[in-house]
Motif scaffolding. Structure first.
Motif, mmCIF file in Angstrom:
data_model
loop_
_atom_site.group_PDB
_atom_site.id
_atom_site.type_symbol
_atom_site.label_atom_id
_atom_site.label_comp_id
_atom_site.label_asym_id
_atom_site.label_seq_id
_atom_site.Cartn_x
_atom_site.Cartn_y
_atom_site.Cartn_z
ATOM 1 N N GLY A 139 154.560 90.739 38.029
ATOM 2 C CA GLY A 139 153.613 91.642 38.863
ATOM 3 C C GLY A 139 153.666 90.996 40.062
ATOM 4 N N THR B 42 147.693 90.474 34.862
ATOM 5 C CA THR B 42 148.851 90.167 35.803
ATOM 6 C C THR B 42 149.925 89.094 35.159
ATOM 7 O OG1 THR B 42 149.295 89.274 38.218
ATOM 8 C CG2 THR B 42 147.553 88.148 36.775
ATOM 9 N N ARG C 23 147.391 88.160 42.206
ATOM 10 C CA ARG C 23 145.929 88.690 42.248
ATOM 11 C C ARG C 23 144.930 87.714 42.847
ATOM 12 N NH1 ARG C 23 145.332 93.015 38.232
ATOM 13 N NH2 ARG C 23 146.956 94.283 38.311
#
Length: 231
Positions: free
Chosen positions: A140, A208, A216
């Protein structure tokens, strides 16, 4: 006011929390990102696992912190979990961010196929080499974030990965939040699942990868703030 002490995983330093610390402080908390011995700006300082435990305890005591939430990411869950029982009533909670959890007498490398890591340590003068971009794929992260991690990572002292943890009680006895990052692996490990049976532990999932402080950070700030309040 909660005092967060943030410890990033292997090969990383305090710099890894640069996108998280401002959000915690904006929410009214103290936030103290810590670089462990032998890493980042402390590169070259001899370090084993118990050195890292002392780094964390010393940070809490030097700053005379109270109502402390210790945050350990990845490898650093091992020294953070040990430090948690050593800071006594200063501790409010432990947060394990997709982290390993210590078990008395066991090292970070215990219980998984770590032959490749051990060989890499032996071949690189006692250090686990820094990340390559390939190590960070599928987690991610943007290309910019991957580049940032690769540029900032340093070799990790191998002794900290092979030394056994020293505990006087189970981590399940201390209040904790386990943050599982689903892109890394969708289920907690068996030992974490066992601890989650404790009424003092809670599970939080993030959609994530393994480095949420990069992928994040705002969501991680929210998770940490909620963890400070407890379930």
């Amino acid at each position: 006011m909660t005092e967060f002490v943030l410890v990033a995983g292997a090969k990383l330093g305090a710099w890894a929390w640069e996108d998280v610390v401002p959000g915690l402080r904006a929410a009214g908390h103290g936030a103290h990102a810590l670089t462990l011995s032998g890493l980042a700006e402390k590169r070259g300082v001899p370090a084993g696992q118990q050195t890292h435990v002392r780094d964390i305890v010393d940070e809490v005591e030097r700053r005379d912190l109270r109502d402390v939430v210790l945050v350990g990411h990845s490898y650093s869950g091992i020294p953070v979990g040990q430090a948690a029982e050593r800071i006594g009533d200063r501790l409010a909670r432990v947060v394990y961010v997709d982290a390993s959890v210590p078990a008395d007498g066991r090292s970070f490398l215990w219980g998984w196929d770590s032959g490749g890591v051990r060989a890499a340590i032996e071949e690189n003068g006692g250090f686990w080499p820094p990340f390559s971009a390939r190590d960070l794929e599928g987690q991610g992260l943007t290309e910019e974030q991957i580049g940032r991690i690769v540029r900032g990572a340093t070799p990790h002292p191998g002794a900290s990965l092979t030394e056994p943890a020293v505990l006087t009680r189970s981590p399940a006895e201390l209040p904790a939040t386990y943050v599982k990052c689903l892109l890394d692996w969708p289920e907690p490990s068996d030992d974490v699942t066992g601890h989650l049976r404790s009424e003092r532990w809670e599970l939080v999932e993030m959609d994530t990868g393994h480095w949420p402080m990069f992928s994040r950070p705002r969501e991680l700030v929210r998770v940490l703030c909620e963890a400070a309040v407890g379930p």
